[in-house]
Write an enzyme that holds these catalytic residues in place. Structure first.
Site, PDB file in Angstrom:
ATOM      1  CG  HIS A  45      -1.690   1.288   1.356  1.00 13.45           C
ATOM      2  ND1 HIS A  45      -2.530   1.723   0.377  1.00 13.45           N
ATOM      3  CD2 HIS A  45      -1.722   2.235   2.333  1.00 13.45           C
ATOM      4  CE1 HIS A  45      -3.069   2.880   0.741  1.00 13.45           C
ATOM      5  NE2 HIS A  45      -2.587   3.213   1.921  1.00 13.45           N
ATOM      6  CG  ASP A  47      -0.421   6.234   2.157  1.00 12.69           C
ATOM      7  OD1 ASP A  47      -1.621   6.101   1.902  1.00 12.69           O
ATOM      8  OD2 ASP A  47       0.115   5.759   3.178  1.00 12.69           O
ATOM      9  CG  ASP A 169      -5.029   3.620   4.485  1.00 13.37           C
ATOM     10  OD1 ASP A 169      -5.418   3.261   5.617  1.00 13.37           O
ATOM     11  OD2 ASP A 169      -4.126   4.459   4.327  1.00 13.37           O
ATOM     12  CG  HIS A 415      -6.310   7.275   1.266  1.00 11.79           C
ATOM     13  ND1 HIS A 415      -5.880   6.520   0.200  1.00 11.79           N
ATOM     14  CD2 HIS A 415      -5.541   6.914   2.313  1.00 11.79           C
ATOM     15  CE1 HIS A 415      -4.890   5.742   0.592  1.00 11.79           C
ATOM     16  NE2 HIS A 415      -4.657   5.966   1.872  1.00 11.79           N
TER      17      HIS A 415
END
Length: 994
Positions: A45, A47, A169, A415
């Protein structure tokens, strides 16, 4: 890069052209009937900015902040996938992958394409980022997904098409987002974050996986299978094999004292069987990875290989089969299970991970960035439209394009971007990127407008400039010139009337595009404006006038400073009346009247003049004191979490009077209020507009008392609302909210205020059976109805504590001048009868997020003779319930067109009906010669879409597939749109004859 990698590089690159693609469901690994199949999904994951900027994350810079480097993840994962055909990996964020891809050699690209063709490297989600679901507008979501999926389509063909949405997330999940990805052709959606009580109830009732009825208007078209992950989005406890993990590796030499195979296998089987007790099929998924993991992929894969080997060696005993897999293959296997799935109708907001930790603060966090993102999205649509128009103008070669802003807007939907949950320096980086993209589009828009206004090539095109601070009356060109032009471009495909407000030093006359004078209103700028702009401008006046703009077109207005005499008197300040009332005062226009209390200066009542219905309304500002922890919990209020110390807010009305000043003129009537030295408001009624505009200026929020504050505006009415209010989802669907209630599980009222806060992306309303009060917002915010007849919206936050959810700093924005962020925004309030409410707020919502773009230029003598003062890209307006959502340049000279019916089913007796319109002959610059209908994300022809179908509990028989729209007839190009339907087309075009 390993030796094995280089060896396989030449072999697979040689064979890549001749191997049949086995991607998608047909390439899924075999499972074993009669056993519990554990799908191990290796993933990372990544970001797109959070604690570090997007660049720092990619390169692995600033590792003292967070040890993460995306380029190394992709390098080592690809090397590992080459060495073993059984291995799998999924990747999500195309903003990172595209950057890595562009650095690779042709041989490496051929190798990666082979991995994708074989389904061993699979893309999930596939957007430019993993977007937030609370503070993102549906237009921006569609755009960012389109940018990412277009990259995958162009580089990997059909095998690049993701089948699974992977929102592991984001901090809560939207019904509209689920509807959008269903329309993009996804078969499933998986996520990790849902309220801790919701998750507990789902575990107990075996409903962690269900089918989401994501749109009442669209029906089966928007149905989507979803799964809530069991162990968040990391591996099961004890089985993390990343360089950053401390779990024991698989030690399989029986001669060593630390041999642990039997113990590890037993624990794995125990965890798998425990999860299976909750999910209830013969398939479960373990997510083997987490944040920025796999920078040393061999560590993961070496241990996973062993785990699979030794678990499967005992499967005759345990009936557990472990395999490398992907979320799509997991979904495909679930779809084959003979089971009828239960359904969900609402959404997953708000999200709490503990009793006193509701993640509802981020609905408002960083309001300046949220406003900038929304405004930039507006300008991006203008830029894309004019890019299309400009491509058909002779002798115009555009030097810039919209691509940079498209991608930077895509990053901003992340996000931890528009959500406001990033570190301050990262927030600054997002804003700087948007500014760079806007600069490219400003140049493009200026070039296109210059060519459009040009009548004769012998007369040089004017240069157009933009004033980014018009909202605080700053525009050097209008202040420093006696004569100038204002060109307003309307990006909506219907005629729009709006009011232009420009800063000036004296009175000006305005001449419209037809040569006729335009009514103006000259008035002093407000004290709030002087406070917020500080040294960025000093214009003492602002000039207001109304413009009516053609669909997808522009008009130019000429401003000339008045020199005295009759013209000056006709346009002078004497037209404006300013006074301070000492009794109750009413302002009104054709639709509304607002009455203010003569002693306090606060709003007292509101009347809809059509129905002659009134409601008492007290509107004021309040603050909630941010918690720094208390006896109940140490939880603080911060970037993510809103936790007030006291559940009753402090009224910011000073107890005496807000110093009411009324200004009346021919264009607008406004009321100016001063609540605190740092908080002011102007309430406006415009001539012949249905709404009242509430423009608030807040900040710097004072913190000398060492108290964090969360500022709200609140409307208290006498409407009987029965604990019910309504909020929108991503600017589109409307969802019912009931105070202290959840539809799927028993709500535990540990935080009475923050637990009742919901995201407001564009509107919220309260209503009884006759009247409705709707508040439209200019950016994403959070809000609630904490008592009947009341609606509150949080507009600014400044906290002094970190909420311990990773960002590591308080939400204490100091702003450009270092003493605290000042925010100016608008709420647009409608008070209408219930039967007229949807028409009012839907059409106004379109106008707000697709507002006209203003540009200015130096005046040239005989402007109206030398230049075009009005032009439209279309031959006619579209029906009012049809919104042209997208008009942008596409591959090979084609054009991408999206049109939507912006009304939901049963909202309006007329506008919620199916609507038809013709694309044939609509556009003036080009002729459509062929139209291919695509899925919403434009990466697959709609005719080729084949989504999985699910048996659900509310259907007595297997659910039939959704009916696809009737093809558009080529003879008329007539498009029909059902309520809430969006249709997407790639148009082949040719130049229209002059």
């Amino acid at each position: 890069m390993s030796v094995h990698f280089l060896a396989f590089l030449s072999i697979l690159a040689f064979s890549s052209g001749g191997v049949l693609a086995t991607c998608g469901y047909k390439g899924c690994p075999a499972t074993v009937p009669g056993m519990l199949n554990v799908h191990l999904v290796p993933h990372t994951h990544d970001d797109v900015g959070w604690l570090k900027t997007v660049d720092q994350y990619y390169y692995g810079d600033k590792n003292k902040i967070q040890n993460a480097g995306v380029q190394y993840i992709l390098d080592t994962v690809i090397a590992e996938l080459v060495e073993d055909p059984a291995k799998r990996f999924i990747y999500v964020e195309i903003a990172f992958f595209s950057r890595w891809w562009n650095e690779q050699t042709d041989k490496t690209k051929a190798l990666v394409k082979q991995l994708v063709n074989e389904g061993r490297l699979e893309f999930v989600n596939g957007g430019w980022c993993m977007n937030d679901e609370a503070s993102t507008h549906y237009n921006a979501i569609i755009d960012q997904m389109t940018v990412g999926l277009r990259f995958l389509k162009e580089n990997f063909g059909d095998c690049g098409k993701p089948l699974t949405a992977w929102q592991i997330d984001p901090f809560g999940h939207s019904r509209e987002y689920a509807s959008l990805v269903a329309q993009m052709g996804f078969d499933s959606l998986y996520f990790a974050r849902l309220d801790y009580l919701d998750k507990a109830e789902r575990i107990k009732t075996h409903t962690m996986e269900r089918v989401w009825h994501a749109s009442p208007s669209l029906g089966k078209t928007a149905d989507l299978f979803f799964g809530a992950l069991y162990y968040h989005y990391g591996p099961p406890p004890g089985f993390c094999y990343d360089v950053y993990c401390a779990d024991p590796p698989i030690m399989d030499d029986p001669n060593l004292f630390d041999y642990n195979v039997d113990e590890r296998v037993a624990e794995f089987v125990r965890l798998a069987q425990g999860q299976n007790d909750v999910y209830g099929t013969n398939h479960i998924m373990f997510t083997m990875g987490s944040d920025f993991q796999y920078s040393n992929a061999p560590m993961w894969y070496k241990n996973l290989d062993k785990l699979i080997k030794y678990v499967n060696a005992k499967q005759n005993e345990t009936k557990v089969h472990a395999l490398y897999s992907t979320p799509s293959c997991y979904t495909y296997n679930l779809n084959k299970v003979p089971k009828r799935w239960s359904i969900k109708n609402d959404d997953f907001f708000p999200y709490a991970d503990e009793p006193h930790a509701f993640w509802t603060g981020y609905f408002t966090s960083r309001p300046g960035l949220k406003g900038y993102v929304r405004e930039t999205n507006n300008f991006l649509q203008v830029c894309k439209q004019l890019e299309v128009w400009g491509s058909f103008l002779p002798n115009l070669k555009l030097q810039t394009n919209s691509n940079i802003l498209r991608k930077f807007m895509g990053v901003a939907q992340h996000h931890d971007a528009v959500s406001g949950t990033e570190k301050q320096n990262v927030s600054d980086d997002y804003a700087e990127r948007l500014s760079i993209g806007r600069a490219e589009c400003k140049e493009l828009v200026s070039d296109v407008l210059g060519k459009l206004v040009q009548k004769n090539s012998s007369v040089p095109s004017p240069q157009f400039v933009f004033c980014d601070y018009l909202n605080i009356s700053v525009c050097p060109l209008t202040v420093n010139n006696k004569q100038f032009t204002i060109t307003a471009y309307n990006p909506i495909a219907r005629q729009v009337t709006t009011v232009v407000r420009i800063p000036v030093t004296s009175n000006y006359s305005i001449t419209g595009p037809s040569g006729k004078p335009v009514t103006t209103q000259l008035q002093d700028v407000s004290e709030g404006t002087k406070q917020v702009r500080r040294n960025r401008g000093s214009a003492p006046k602002e000039l207001l006038f109304q413009v009516t703009l053609p669909p997808l077109g522009f008009q130019t207005y000429i401003a000339e400073a008045s020199q005295g005499g009759v013209k000056a008197r006709r346009h002078s300040q004497s037209q404006t009346e300013a006074f301070k009332p000492n009794a109750d005062t009413t302002i009104e226009n054709q639709f509304l009247s607002l009455t203010f209390d003569g002693s306090t200066g606060l709003l007292k009542s509101m009347t809809d003049k059509k129905s002659q219905k009134s409601t008492s309304v007290r509107q004021s500002f309040y603050w909630y004191t941010s918690s720094m922890g208390d006896l109940k919990s140490s939880q603080k209020s911060g970037a993510y979490i809103f936790r007030p110390l006291i559940q009753t807010p402090t009224d910011l009305f000073n107890g005496t009077s807000v110093g009411l000043t009324v200004i009346k003129g021919p264009v607008a009537t406004e009321v100016r209020q001063q609540f605190q030295p740092w908080l002011s408001q102007v309430i406006r009624l415009y001539n012949n507009r249905e709404f009242a505009e509430f423009e608030w200026t807040v900040g710097p929020i004072p913190i000398k008392d060492r108290v964090g504050k969360e500022i709200i505006t609140r409307f208290d009415t006498d409407l009987q609302t029965n604990s019910t209010f309504y909020t929108d989802a991503n600017g589109r669907q409307i969802l019912q909210r009931i105070r202290d209630h959840r539809f799927d599980w028993q709500y535990n009222n540990t935080e009475p205020v923050s637990g009742n806060y919901y995201p407001i992306n564009s509107r919220a309303f309260i209503t009884d059976d006759k009247m409705q009060m709707t508040v439209m917002t200019d950016r994403s915010q959070g809000g609630s109805s904490m008592k009947d007849g009341s609606l509150e919206i949080m507009i600014h936050r400044r906290t002094l504590g970190d909420d311990h959810r990773g960002v590591g700093e308080p939400l204490n924005e100091t702003g450009q001048f270092g003493d605290g962020l000042i925010v100016r925004g608008q709420h647009f309030v409608l008070f209408t009868s219930v039967d007229k409410a949807a028409a009012a707020h839907r059409l106004l919502g379109e106008e707000l997020y697709m507002a006209p773009s203003l540009s200015f230029s130096q005046w040239v003598p005989d402007w109206a003779t030398k230049f075009n003062t009005m032009k439209s890209m279309v031959s006619r307006s579209l029906p009012s319930n049809v919104h042209l959502l997208t008009l942008e340049s596409w591959t090979n000279g084609n054009i991408l067109i999206r049109a939507e019916n912006q009304f939901a089913i049963d909202e309006d007796p007329v506008l919620s009906q199916k609507v038809k319109f013709q694309l044939k002959g609509l556009f003036e610059p080009f002729v459509i010669t062929n139209l291919e209908e695509m899925t919403l994300s434009a990466n697959e022809p709609l005719a080729d879409e084949k989504r999985l179908q699910w048996n659900v509990t509310d259907s007595p028989s297997p659910t039939p597939p959704a009916v696809k729209p009737v093809p558009v007839p080529p003879s008329t190009l007539t498009v029909s749109l059902n309520p809430m339907e969006i249709r997407t087309f790639i148009a082949t075009v040719k130049q229209a004859k002059n």
